[in-house]
Design an enzyme around this catalytic site. Structure first.
Site, mmCIF file in Angstrom:
data_model
loop_
_atom_site.group_PDB
_atom_site.id
_atom_site.type_symbol
_atom_site.label_atom_id
_atom_site.label_comp_id
_atom_site.label_asym_id
_atom_site.label_seq_id
_atom_site.Cartn_x
_atom_site.Cartn_y
_atom_site.Cartn_z
ATOM 1 N N ARG A 225 82.704 50.353 11.948
ATOM 2 C CA ARG A 225 82.262 49.128 12.624
ATOM 3 C C ARG A 225 83.151 47.986 12.161
ATOM 4 N NH1 ARG A 225 77.757 49.714 15.474
ATOM 5 N NH2 ARG A 225 76.163 51.232 14.869
ATOM 6 N N ASP A 281 72.063 54.249 22.620
ATOM 7 C CA ASP A 281 70.896 53.498 23.090
ATOM 8 C C ASP A 281 70.873 53.369 24.613
ATOM 9 O OD1 ASP A 281 70.395 53.210 20.431
ATOM 10 O OD2 ASP A 281 70.866 51.073 20.317
HETATM 11 O O1 F6P Z 1 73.832 51.078 18.430
HETATM 12 C C1 F6P Z 1 73.616 52.404 18.248
HETATM 13 C C2 F6P Z 1 72.781 52.656 17.026
HETATM 14 O O2 F6P Z 1 72.684 54.046 16.849
HETATM 15 C C3 F6P Z 1 71.428 52.011 17.040
HETATM 16 O O3 F6P Z 1 70.466 52.736 17.749
HETATM 17 C C4 F6P Z 1 71.139 51.935 15.585
HETATM 18 O O4 F6P Z 1 70.281 50.866 15.314
HETATM 19 C C5 F6P Z 1 72.444 51.655 14.985
HETATM 20 O O5 F6P Z 1 73.405 52.144 15.878
HETATM 21 C C6 F6P Z 1 72.648 52.252 13.636
HETATM 22 O O6 F6P Z 1 73.833 51.752 13.130
HETATM 23 P P1 F6P Z 1 74.616 52.328 11.890
HETATM 24 O O7 F6P Z 1 75.366 53.507 12.370
HETATM 25 O O8 F6P Z 1 75.538 51.239 11.502
HETATM 26 O O9 F6P Z 1 73.601 52.668 10.852
#
Ligand code: F6P
Length: 510
Positions: A225, A281
């Site tokens: 990210r 999502d």
């Molecule tokens: O945006 C997709 C998602 O899977 C969401 O459903 C969830 O809240 C988030 O990403 C989790 O993010 P990470 O992978 O940073 O824990």
């Protein structure tokens, strides 16, 4: 000619002019717009009165406001291209004399945004050539890039999603085997991989390398990210001689792809940027269902089934299954619908209260008394207004949500204890499991076809766009248009209605 009828609705919703939406005097980007090439400008008339009711179906919600597709104009949907395609496509013979039929959209046709008469009528007094429509996906007879000298790069960004490796595999296979593009690299660990020194060096992608990668979930390229310096990323693309960048990522990553495309345009470079949108999502608008979503909710449905089995075997069993869905409850709705095992579905789009006669706790007690047990499917973003807001954000700028699931379980336990009623509370969190599994066959097919469409678009010189499947037609969409809104479950739509029918939960719990 088809005849429709409507009242006047002229002019544009917004004053802006999309960059590149008409031929530019400088730079290399021109429009691939329908309006410019349209030959059918006949005005259409209709036999009935225009409807006056507000549009409530097929909507996309953004920040609580209902945004409708009837906001979209043809101009919004113009996709940019790097220049005139001058090379014969190696796939030309595949499409040779094909024209549009019920199962194929020819490259000179358009896919309509509206698929009901009423939606179309609401657009007012416009001509056929002004009707909002998408450019269809698929091979072109002529292409912009010379396959012999073209180099492509692929990057996967953001959270995992089933099907990422399928998309990588299909991009590579299409490039090599159909277009003869044999120079393909994979950037490592998301956009960090486009910044020299911030991630391991790119790897060479070949058909033999990608052959079996789809057997596992995740992404062979790694992901991350967070944003990176656009100028540095473009410098690196130039440095590495990359002509086409394929970005597989969510809305944040697509905004990054748009920024790269803009910088490329600003510098007058002939580099294409084509996205394959990824969101577990299912919250990216206009693209139809996102790849991997089906696999994800099928996996989540297994946890709901497990919860059902557990609570039915217990005295006053209550199962809480928390599934992903930060701002959109699609996974919760579909996984709950899959087996009819849920009694309540809680999603961010539909507010509810815990206390009071209509509140969730009272409804839950009632259901447990009537049926002996209950299963609650909870999207992670539901009920956030009932707990203190978190001010923290992740590397992509997303708000880190509070633990409503924990709060809810505590409230349920307290409620049953206060009434001296026994309770067996079970908690299930399939969270990361549903994202890390390999795509199921249906999603694999979808990933393959999306990737093929992405390669066709890129080789034809399209840029700053994503591929999607609105109305079950493969199509090209400008990145800007799919990132300016978030798709959510519409409480007035037919999906939520199905959930109400399946769970028999009250229409409102407030
Ligand atoms: O945006 C997709 C998602 O899977 C969401 O459903 C969830 O809240 C988030 O990403 C989790 O993010 P990470 O992978 O940073 O824990």
């Amino acid at each position: 000619m088809i005849a429709f009828a409507w009242t006047a609705r002229r002019g544009r919703r917004r004053g802006h002019q999309r960059p590149g939406s008409r031929r530019r005097s400088t730079g290399s980007v021109i429009a691939s717009g329908y309006g410019r090439n349209a030959t059918n400008s006949g005005r259409v008339t209709r036999p009935t009165r225009p409807p006056t009711a507000p549009l409530t179906s097929g909507v996309v919600r953004y920040g609580g406001d209902v945004v409708t597709y009837d906001d979209l104009t043809l101009e919004d949907l113009q996709v940019r291209t790097l220049g005139e395609p001058t090379f014969d496509s190696p796939l030309a013979e595949y499409v040779a004399d094909r024209t549009t039929n019920a199962y194929y959209v020819a490259e000179d046709d358009r896919v309509l945004v509206d698929d009901t008469i009423t939606l179309l009528q609401r657009r007012g007094d416009i001509t056929l050539s002004e009707v909002p429509s998408y450019e269809p996906g698929g091979p072109r007879r002529k292409i912009f890039f010379d396959p012999a000298t073209t180099k492509a790069g692929i990057v996967t960004c953001g959270g995992l999603c089933p099907g990422l490796n399928d998309v990588i595999r299909a991009l590579v296979l299409e490039l090599f085997e159909h277009y003869g593009v044999t120079d393909v690299i994979g950037f490592r660990n998301g956009y960090a991989g486009l910044v020299p020194g911030a991630a391991p060096d790119p790897i060479e992608l070949t058909p033999s390398f990608v052959k079996t990668i789809a057997e596992r979930g995740g992404t062979v390229l790694g992901s991350s990210r967070g944003s990176q310096d656009v100028g540095v990323m473009v410098d690196n693309l130039v440095d590495k001689g990359v002509d086409i960048l394929f970005v597989i990522g969510g809305d944040g990553s697509m905004r990054g792809a748009h920024a790269i495309a803009e910088e490329v345009t600003r510098r007058g470079l002939p580099i294409g940027v084509v996205g394959v949108p990824k969101t577990i999502d299912n919250d990216i608008p206009l693209i139809g269902t996102s790849f991997g979503f089906q696999t994800a909710y099928a996996k989540a449905a297994e946890s709901i089934k497990a919860a059902r089995v557990e609570v039915e075997a217990a005295i006053n069993g209550v199962g809480v299954v928390k599934v992903m869905g930060r701002h959109a409850g699609f996974v919760a709705c579909y996984s709950a619908l899959a087996n009819h095992d849920a009694d309540f579905v809680l999603i961010p789009e539909v507010p509810f209260t815990l206390e009071g006669e209509n509140g969730l706790l009272a409804q839950l007690r009632k259901r447990v008394r009537e049926r002996g047990s209950a299963v609650i499917v909870l999207a992670e973003g539901a009920g956030q207004d009932l707990i203190p807001a978190s001010r923290r954000t992740d590397a992509s700028g997303n708000q880190i949500l509070g633990d409503f699931s924990g709060f809810l379980r505590a409230q349920i336990a307290r409620d049953f204890k206060n009434r001296d009623e026994p309770l067996t509370l079970r908690h299930f969190d399939p969270g990361y499991i549903i994202r890390s599994v390999p795509a199921d066959p249906a999603d694999s097919v979808y990933c393959t076809r999306l990737a093929q469409a992405a390669v066709h678009a890129a080789m034809a010189g399209r840029t700053d766009m994503v591929v999607g499947r609105p109305r079950h037609r493969f199509a090209h969409l400008p990145i800007e248009e799919v990132t300016k809104r978030t798709q959510q479950v519409n409480p007035d739509g037919d999906l939520w209605l199905s959930v109400m029918e399946s769970t028999a939960q009250p229409l409102t719990m407030r």
